[in-house]
Design a protein around this motif. Structure first.
Motif, mmCIF file in Angstrom:
data_model
loop_
_atom_site.group_PDB
_atom_site.id
_atom_site.type_symbol
_atom_site.label_atom_id
_atom_site.label_comp_id
_atom_site.label_asym_id
_atom_site.label_seq_id
_atom_site.Cartn_x
_atom_site.Cartn_y
_atom_site.Cartn_z
ATOM 1 N N VAL A 226 27.123 48.380 31.124
ATOM 2 C CA VAL A 226 26.798 47.499 32.114
ATOM 3 C C VAL A 226 27.996 46.442 32.043
ATOM 4 O O VAL A 226 28.580 46.632 30.956
ATOM 5 N N ILE A 227 28.432 46.303 33.297
ATOM 6 C CA ILE A 227 29.461 45.446 33.498
ATOM 7 C C ILE A 227 29.390 44.133 34.235
ATOM 8 O O ILE A 227 28.770 44.511 35.302
ATOM 9 N N ILE A 228 29.480 43.014 33.682
ATOM 10 C CA ILE A 228 29.011 41.942 34.610
ATOM 11 C C ILE A 228 30.165 40.850 34.807
ATOM 12 O O ILE A 228 30.784 40.397 33.990
ATOM 13 N N ASN A 229 30.422 40.768 36.087
ATOM 14 C CA ASN A 229 31.500 39.800 36.452
ATOM 15 C C ASN A 229 30.752 38.275 36.538
ATOM 16 O O ASN A 229 30.056 37.996 37.323
ATOM 17 N N CYS A 230 31.278 37.491 35.773
ATOM 18 C CA CYS A 230 30.921 35.947 35.607
ATOM 19 C C CYS A 230 32.019 35.252 35.870
ATOM 20 O O CYS A 230 32.052 33.806 35.630
ATOM 21 N N THR A 231 33.032 35.563 36.408
ATOM 22 C CA THR A 231 34.330 35.031 36.956
ATOM 23 C C THR A 231 33.999 34.507 38.488
ATOM 24 O O THR A 231 33.260 35.193 38.931
ATOM 25 N N SER A 232 34.695 33.557 38.964
ATOM 26 C CA SER A 232 34.506 33.327 40.464
ATOM 27 C C SER A 232 35.298 34.221 41.313
ATOM 28 O O SER A 232 35.454 34.029 42.576
ATOM 29 N N VAL A 233 35.987 35.249 40.804
ATOM 30 C CA VAL A 233 36.957 36.224 41.508
ATOM 31 C C VAL A 233 36.146 36.913 42.399
ATOM 32 O O VAL A 233 35.234 37.521 42.095
ATOM 33 N N GLY A 234 36.537 36.822 43.716
ATOM 34 C CA GLY A 234 35.891 37.494 44.812
ATOM 35 C C GLY A 234 34.794 36.653 45.586
ATOM 36 O O GLY A 234 34.203 37.186 46.535
ATOM 37 N N MET A 235 34.807 35.445 45.064
ATOM 38 C CA MET A 235 33.694 34.715 45.873
ATOM 39 C C MET A 235 34.552 34.163 47.117
ATOM 40 O O MET A 235 35.912 34.107 47.164
ATOM 41 N N ALA A 236 33.695 33.976 48.310
ATOM 42 C CA ALA A 236 34.416 33.287 49.448
ATOM 43 C C ALA A 236 35.223 32.178 49.227
ATOM 44 O O ALA A 236 34.899 31.209 48.485
ATOM 45 N N GLU B 161 38.030 33.931 49.247
ATOM 46 C CA GLU B 161 38.847 35.059 48.921
ATOM 47 C C GLU B 161 38.031 36.337 48.491
ATOM 48 O O GLU B 161 38.108 36.741 47.381
ATOM 49 N N ILE B 162 37.592 36.864 49.644
ATOM 50 C CA ILE B 162 36.471 37.956 49.454
ATOM 51 C C ILE B 162 37.154 39.269 49.181
ATOM 52 O O ILE B 162 36.494 40.401 48.719
ATOM 53 N N SER B 163 38.555 39.552 49.348
ATOM 54 C CA SER B 163 38.912 40.849 49.074
ATOM 55 C C SER B 163 39.323 40.850 47.740
ATOM 56 O O SER B 163 39.857 41.948 47.332
ATOM 57 N N ALA B 164 39.461 39.804 46.736
ATOM 58 C CA ALA B 164 39.811 39.771 45.352
ATOM 59 C C ALA B 164 38.457 40.602 44.669
ATOM 60 O O ALA B 164 37.450 40.610 45.006
ATOM 61 N N SER B 165 39.086 41.183 43.412
ATOM 62 C CA SER B 165 38.261 41.817 42.496
ATOM 63 C C SER B 165 38.556 41.721 41.078
ATOM 64 O O SER B 165 39.938 41.547 40.792
ATOM 65 N N PRO B 166 37.694 41.198 40.231
ATOM 66 C CA PRO B 166 37.911 40.912 38.829
ATOM 67 C C PRO B 166 38.695 42.261 38.144
ATOM 68 O O PRO B 166 39.316 42.256 37.132
ATOM 69 N N LEU B 167 38.306 43.191 38.782
ATOM 70 C CA LEU B 167 38.711 44.623 38.238
ATOM 71 C C LEU B 167 39.213 45.716 39.364
ATOM 72 O O LEU B 167 38.618 45.461 40.604
ATOM 73 N N THR B 168 40.256 46.259 39.187
ATOM 74 C CA THR B 168 40.818 47.227 40.487
ATOM 75 C C THR B 168 40.025 48.338 40.143
ATOM 76 O O THR B 168 39.191 48.877 39.137
ATOM 77 N N LEU B 169 39.921 49.119 41.383
ATOM 78 C CA LEU B 169 39.087 50.159 41.647
ATOM 79 C C LEU B 169 39.468 51.262 40.235
ATOM 80 O O LEU B 169 38.592 52.000 39.467
ATOM 81 N N SER B 170 40.897 51.501 39.819
ATOM 82 C CA SER B 170 41.220 52.382 38.774
ATOM 83 C C SER B 170 40.937 51.866 37.489
ATOM 84 O O SER B 170 40.256 52.757 36.738
ATOM 85 N N MET B 171 40.665 50.472 37.361
ATOM 86 C CA MET B 171 40.365 49.876 35.941
ATOM 87 C C MET B 171 38.734 50.297 35.876
ATOM 88 O O MET B 171 38.322 50.591 34.879
ATOM 89 N N LEU B 172 37.915 50.100 37.118
ATOM 90 C CA LEU B 172 36.343 50.190 36.922
ATOM 91 C C LEU B 172 36.218 51.500 36.650
ATOM 92 O O LEU B 172 35.244 52.095 35.699
ATOM 93 N N LYS B 173 37.078 52.644 37.177
ATOM 94 C CA LYS B 173 36.868 54.103 36.987
ATOM 95 C C LYS B 173 37.002 54.370 35.486
ATOM 96 O O LYS B 173 36.279 55.236 34.849
#
Ligand SMILES: NC(=O)c1ccc[n+]([C@@H]2O[C@H](COP(=O)([O-])OP(=O)(O)OC[C@H]3O[C@@H](n4cnc5c(N)ncnc54)[C@H](OP(=O)(O)O)[C@@H]3O)[C@@H](O)[C@H]2O)c1
Length: 476
Positions: free
Chosen positions: A398-408, A410-422
């Protein structure tokens, strides 16, 4: 009584406005200063099926177009002759006020004079007292005082004045303008204000709420409701007021929920304590409120943060329903003995870690400021992992994002990149983003693109709010 000001002048718009006002409002204010040329008052009045206030402000008083003093007096005299219900004249227009007051007395008309005062910059207690005393001397006048709120506490100054008017057996309209004054508009009728203004279309003053919101969401006309609200700074992004007010309506509770934009928590809790039955707490007060309460339950104490307050008698008790929300949002996800990655070490991360430790998950915490991850991990019996090392970790269940990264916004931001998540997931990994604006964050989109199961922060929001309601139910 809810009064809607006419602030449109085009024929079609006036017709539309009056149609709605006659149907939904209790009173109509004709702001004649919004007309470029003197309107046909008789025709206008004939189309109003509710009591009418005629108001003609000059520019210096916040009026739109400046009629001459002569034109204003003529219009007011016409209104008296037409037996209009109320005339609103500014206290500072001394000679006009005297002339209108005398004309009402001499005509024997039933028209009621509203003597008004506006301060579009501030709410000053000494000024309020001075203005109130001056207004009191005008025989038979209905008082109206509207000032700009620069703090949430300014609303209480206005409520005190309304109480004073009630004691003095005077009718008074009292409200604060601006965003911080909305509390006075929502609670004003219950505090004794003779009427409150609401907008139908364009409003006539800063902070004015829509008639529909006032009636259906805040139900401003119900008497003695329990008052709940959100304390935070900022509060504009929160949608809790929609959830809770809808809940109160559905469950037929005499209660309402207001956003309190609070700059000084201590002062707010001291002054608003007698008014409120319960609170939601958001950034930046979830942690600092703990020491300001009379007691805090064991879960909130362990988490070190409070997001819910209940008042019983004079005492305020704190709870944390975020951790219950996390558990409810992850219902059906197996957590016991599972590897869980928590991104972030703020308030929500604390609640998530606490919930996960209750379920005996193995929790790793990663945070931008690593020292905070260490403190949180030590407190909760989890492990702190430096950001650079997570890609080398075994995959997480399970991966839980509890940062504010990605919140409106700045909706294009993500706390992990796609390759990291993979790299750190497997095909059964569940990705839970606590961010709920937007509902479908970039992180969740990445997870979906990898075919992973996702949980939106909207679930957490709804579940923690339901748990709050459950706590408040006991005092309703
Ligand atoms: N769904 C819900 O009901 C609900 C309820 C509350 C909150 N939330 C969501 O949870 C988020 C966090 O709330 P909170 O109360 O925990 O806030 P908080 O106490 O202020 O914590 C913010 C966390 O985000 C991290 N962070 C902020 N900006 C970052 C960036 N640019 N890069 C990396 N990390 C960053 C902070 O790291 P540092 O320690 O390094 O500053 C900290 O760990 C909110 O923004 C909201 O979207 C959801």
């Amino acid at each position: 009584m809810l009064c809607v000001p006419l602030t449109v002048t085009a024929k079609k718009e006036v017709t539309r406005f009056l149609c709605a006002a006659n149907k939904h409002a209790d009173c109509i204010e004709l702001r004649l200063d919004y007309f470029r040329r003197k309107p046909d008052l008789k025709r206008l009045l004939a189309r109003c099926r509710k009591p009418v206030i005629v108001t003609i402000r000059k520019r210096a008083e916040g009026g739109r177009y400046g009629f001459s003093s002569k034109d204003r007096l003529e219009l007011y005299l016409d209104a008296i002759a037409l037996d209009v219900a109320y005339l609103d004249v500014e206290l500072s227009s001394t000679s006009l006020l005297n002339a209108v007051s005398t004309a009402i007395t001499q005509s024997g008309s039933s028209t009621q004079l509203i003597v008004s005062f506006h301060n579009f910059r501030s709410t000053d207690n000494q000024e309020l007292t001075r203005v109130y005393s001056a207004m009191k001397k005008i025989p038979g006048a209905l008082l109206k005082i509207a000032t700009h709120a620069n703090s949430i506490e300014d609303n209480l100054l206005m409520f005190d004045l309304l109480k004073r008017a009630q004691k003095d057996r005077l009718k008074m309209i009292g409200l604060c303008m601006g965003d911080l004054g909305q509390v006075s508009r929502i609670l004003g009728l219950r505090q004794g204000s003779y009427l409150m203004y609401a907008a139908l279309g364009k409003g006539s003053a800063p902070g004015q709420l829509m008639l529909r919101e006032m009636k259906e969401l805040y139900r401003v006309q119900i008497t003695n409701p329990h008052i709940f609200g959100l304390v935070g700074n900022p509060v504009v992004h929160s949608t809790g007021y929609l959830f809770h007010n809808e809940q109160f309506v559905r469950k037929k509770k005499k209660a309402l929920y207001v956003n309190f934009l609070v700059r000084d928590l201590k002062s707010f809790l001291k002054s608003f304590r007698p008014l409120i039955s319960g609170l939601s707490v958001t950034i930046p007060y979830k942690e600092t409120i703990v020491e300001q309460l009379d007691s805090v339950d064991k879960d909130a104490t362990a988490i070190g943060a409070v997001n819910t307050v209940v008042r019983r008698g004079r005492k305020l008790r704190g709870y944390n329903t975020d951790f219950l929300g996390v558990l409810a949002a992850l219902k059906g996800v197996s957590l016991k003995g599972k590897q869980v990655l928590v991104l972030g070490a703020g308030g929500v991360a604390r609640a998530a870690c606490y919930a996960l430790m209750q379920e005996k998950a193995k929790v790793s915490v990663v945070n931008r400021t690593h020292s905070k991850a260490i403190t949180l991990a030590e407190r909760m019996g989890a492990e702190a992992v430096p950001l650079a090392l997570i890609v080398a970790s075994p995959s997480f269940d399970v991966i839980i994002n509890c940062t504010s990264v990605g919140m409106a916004p700045e909706i294009s931001a993500s706390p992990l990149t796609l390759s990291m998540l993979k790299k750190i997931s497997h095909d059964k990994t569940v990705v839970f983003d606590t961010v709920y604006t937007p509902e479908h964050t970039t992180l969740l989109k990445y997870a979906q693109s990898l075919g992973l199961r996702t949980v939106s922060g909207v679930h957490l929001f709804t579940e923690q709010a339901k748990a709050q309601y459950h706590l408040w139910r006991n005092v309703l």
